[in-house]
Design a protein around this motif. Sequence first.
Motif, PDB file in Angstrom:
ATOM      1  N   ILE A 119      11.690   3.715  -5.256  1.00 36.56           N
ATOM      2  CA  ILE A 119      12.664   3.470  -4.198  1.00 36.56           C
ATOM      3  C   ILE A 119      13.547   4.699  -4.090  1.00 36.56           C
ATOM      4  O   ILE A 119      14.031   5.218  -5.091  1.00 36.56           O
ATOM      5  CB  ILE A 119      13.508   2.223  -4.531  1.00 36.56           C
ATOM      6  N   ILE A 120      13.726   5.162  -2.869  1.00 42.24           N
ATOM      7  CA  ILE A 120      14.591   6.303  -2.590  1.00 42.24           C
ATOM      8  C   ILE A 120      15.729   5.802  -1.709  1.00 42.24           C
ATOM      9  O   ILE A 120      15.494   5.325  -0.592  1.00 42.24           O
ATOM     10  CB  ILE A 120      13.804   7.429  -1.888  1.00 42.24           C
ATOM     11  N   PRO A 134       0.779  -1.252   0.000  1.00 45.51           N
ATOM     12  CA  PRO A 134       0.000   0.000   0.000  1.00 45.51           C
ATOM     13  C   PRO A 134       0.809   1.301   0.000  1.00 45.51           C
ATOM     14  O   PRO A 134       0.226   2.382  -0.053  1.00 45.51           O
ATOM     15  CB  PRO A 134      -0.811  -0.108   1.293  1.00 45.51           C
ATOM     16  N   VAL A 135       2.134   1.237   0.051  1.00 46.78           N
ATOM     17  CA  VAL A 135       2.906   2.468   0.249  1.00 46.78           C
ATOM     18  C   VAL A 135       3.069   3.287  -1.026  1.00 46.78           C
ATOM     19  O   VAL A 135       2.896   2.794  -2.139  1.00 46.78           O
ATOM     20  CB  VAL A 135       4.297   2.188   0.871  1.00 46.78           C
ATOM     21  N   ASN A 136       3.414   4.563  -0.815  1.00 48.55           N
ATOM     22  CA  ASN A 136       3.706   5.475  -1.915  1.00 48.55           C
ATOM     23  C   ASN A 136       5.171   5.430  -2.323  1.00 48.55           C
ATOM     24  O   ASN A 136       5.515   5.796  -3.447  1.00 48.55           O
ATOM     25  CB  ASN A 136       3.359   6.917  -1.530  1.00 48.55           C
ATOM     26  N   ALA A 137       6.049   5.004  -1.412  1.00 49.10           N
ATOM     27  CA  ALA A 137       7.481   4.933  -1.699  1.00 49.10           C
ATOM     28  C   ALA A 137       8.166   4.060  -0.649  1.00 49.10           C
ATOM     29  O   ALA A 137       7.680   3.908   0.472  1.00 49.10           O
ATOM     30  CB  ALA A 137       8.115   6.319  -1.705  1.00 49.10           C
ATOM     31  N   VAL A 138       9.321   3.507  -1.054  1.00 51.39           N
ATOM     32  CA  VAL A 138      10.157   2.717  -0.154  1.00 51.39           C
ATOM     33  C   VAL A 138      11.481   3.459   0.007  1.00 51.39           C
ATOM     34  O   VAL A 138      12.111   3.838  -0.982  1.00 51.39           O
ATOM     35  CB  VAL A 138      10.397   1.299  -0.724  1.00 51.39           C
ATOM     36  N   VAL A 140      12.897  14.591   2.038  1.00 50.89           N
ATOM     37  CA  VAL A 140      11.495  14.998   1.865  1.00 50.89           C
ATOM     38  C   VAL A 140      11.231  15.423   0.422  1.00 50.89           C
ATOM     39  O   VAL A 140      10.202  15.082  -0.159  1.00 50.89           O
ATOM     40  CB  VAL A 140      11.116  16.087   2.889  1.00 50.89           C
ATOM     41  N   GLU A 141      12.164  16.147  -0.169  1.00 50.21           N
ATOM     42  CA  GLU A 141      12.014  16.565  -1.577  1.00 50.21           C
ATOM     43  C   GLU A 141      11.895  15.335  -2.476  1.00 50.21           C
ATOM     44  O   GLU A 141      11.053  15.283  -3.384  1.00 50.21           O
ATOM     45  CB  GLU A 141      13.197  17.413  -2.004  1.00 50.21           C
ATOM     46  N   ALA A 142      12.730  14.327  -2.247  1.00 50.81           N
ATOM     47  CA  ALA A 142      12.664  13.098  -3.045  1.00 50.81           C
ATOM     48  C   ALA A 142      11.339  12.373  -2.842  1.00 50.81           C
ATOM     49  O   ALA A 142      10.739  11.870  -3.800  1.00 50.81           O
ATOM     50  CB  ALA A 142      13.838  12.187  -2.699  1.00 50.81           C
ATOM     51  N   ILE A 143      10.866  12.314  -1.601  1.00 55.63           N
ATOM     52  CA  ILE A 143       9.572  11.663  -1.315  1.00 55.63           C
ATOM     53  C   ILE A 143       8.468  12.394  -2.070  1.00 55.63           C
ATOM     54  O   ILE A 143       7.638  11.783  -2.742  1.00 55.63           O
ATOM     55  CB  ILE A 143       9.282  11.628   0.199  1.00 55.63           C
ATOM     56  N   ARG A 144       8.454  13.704  -1.986  1.00 55.02           N
ATOM     57  CA  ARG A 144       7.419  14.485  -2.684  1.00 55.02           C
ATOM     58  C   ARG A 144       7.493  14.325  -4.194  1.00 55.02           C
ATOM     59  O   ARG A 144       6.481  14.266  -4.873  1.00 55.02           O
ATOM     60  CB  ARG A 144       7.523  15.963  -2.291  1.00 55.02           C
ATOM     61  N   LYS A 145       8.688  14.250  -4.715  1.00 53.40           N
ATOM     62  CA  LYS A 145       8.886  14.180  -6.163  1.00 53.40           C
ATOM     63  C   LYS A 145       8.548  12.802  -6.728  1.00 53.40           C
ATOM     64  O   LYS A 145       7.931  12.689  -7.797  1.00 53.40           O
ATOM     65  CB  LYS A 145      10.327  14.530  -6.507  1.00 53.40           C
ATOM     66  N   TYR A 146       8.928  11.740  -6.031  1.00 58.74           N
ATOM     67  CA  TYR A 146       8.837  10.407  -6.615  1.00 58.74           C
ATOM     68  C   TYR A 146       7.699   9.528  -6.090  1.00 58.74           C
ATOM     69  O   TYR A 146       7.389   8.502  -6.691  1.00 58.74           O
ATOM     70  CB  TYR A 146      10.164   9.657  -6.437  1.00 58.74           C
ATOM     71  N   SER A 197      18.324   0.436  -8.577  1.00 58.67           N
ATOM     72  CA  SER A 197      16.893   0.299  -8.324  1.00 58.67           C
ATOM     73  C   SER A 197      16.217   1.604  -7.918  1.00 58.67           C
ATOM     74  O   SER A 197      15.003   1.756  -8.098  1.00 58.67           O
ATOM     75  CB  SER A 197      16.658  -0.735  -7.218  1.00 58.67           C
ATOM     76  N   ALA A 198      16.986   2.512  -7.360  1.00 59.90           N
ATOM     77  CA  ALA A 198      16.401   3.741  -6.808  1.00 59.90           C
ATOM     78  C   ALA A 198      16.103   4.770  -7.889  1.00 59.90           C
ATOM     79  O   ALA A 198      16.843   4.897  -8.863  1.00 59.90           O
ATOM     80  CB  ALA A 198      17.354   4.343  -5.777  1.00 59.90           C
ATOM     81  N   LYS A 199      15.008   5.497  -7.692  1.00 57.66           N
ATOM     82  CA  LYS A 199      14.709   6.654  -8.537  1.00 57.66           C
ATOM     83  C   LYS A 199      15.755   7.727  -8.305  1.00 57.66           C
ATOM     84  O   LYS A 199      16.104   8.468  -9.202  1.00 57.66           O
ATOM     85  CB  LYS A 199      13.323   7.221  -8.209  1.00 57.66           C
ATOM     86  N   THR A 200      16.218   7.799  -7.065  1.00 54.54           N
ATOM     87  CA  THR A 200      17.251   8.761  -6.691  1.00 54.54           C
ATOM     88  C   THR A 200      17.944   8.258  -5.441  1.00 54.54           C
ATOM     89  O   THR A 200      17.387   7.453  -4.694  1.00 54.54           O
ATOM     90  CB  THR A 200      16.649  10.169  -6.452  1.00 54.54           C
TER      91      THR A 200
END
Length: 136
Positions: free
Chosen positions: A97-98, A65-69, A128-134, A115-118
């Motif tokens: 994945i961040i 269910p998560v928005n990001a890992v 936080v910026e990465a979470i908001r962006k990805y 594997s990570a977007k960033t």
Amino acid sequence: MPSLKTYDLFISHAWTYNDEYYKMVNMLKQTPLFTWRNYSVPEHDPLKAKTDAQLYAALQNQIRPVNAVIVLAGMYAAYRKWIEAEIEIAKSYKKPIIGVKPWGNALVPKIVQDSAKTVVGWNTASIVEAIRKYSL
């Protein structure tokens, strides 16, 4: 003011490295105008699994269910098996994945890089910026 998005996050961590995990949790909790729910598996609330297969299935339920890992990259070497499993699960659900580099680390494991977007440093604003962006 419009309501802010609430981010559902799974933070990959190992119980023997609880300090890094709790520092991350506290950083995110203290961030102004940032709301999130924690889908991680802290030591005080373990999954009910007796076998590796049960643990893998339980991790799937946590990550689904998560928005990001968020992967704390500094623990990779010692906990490779389960961090790779969490990355595999995240990828199977197409979860972003961040990667987060711990203080003083220049190297990030290849699987996290690939594997990570960033991959960001241990800095609240960057995380936080990465979470908001990805995030989904």
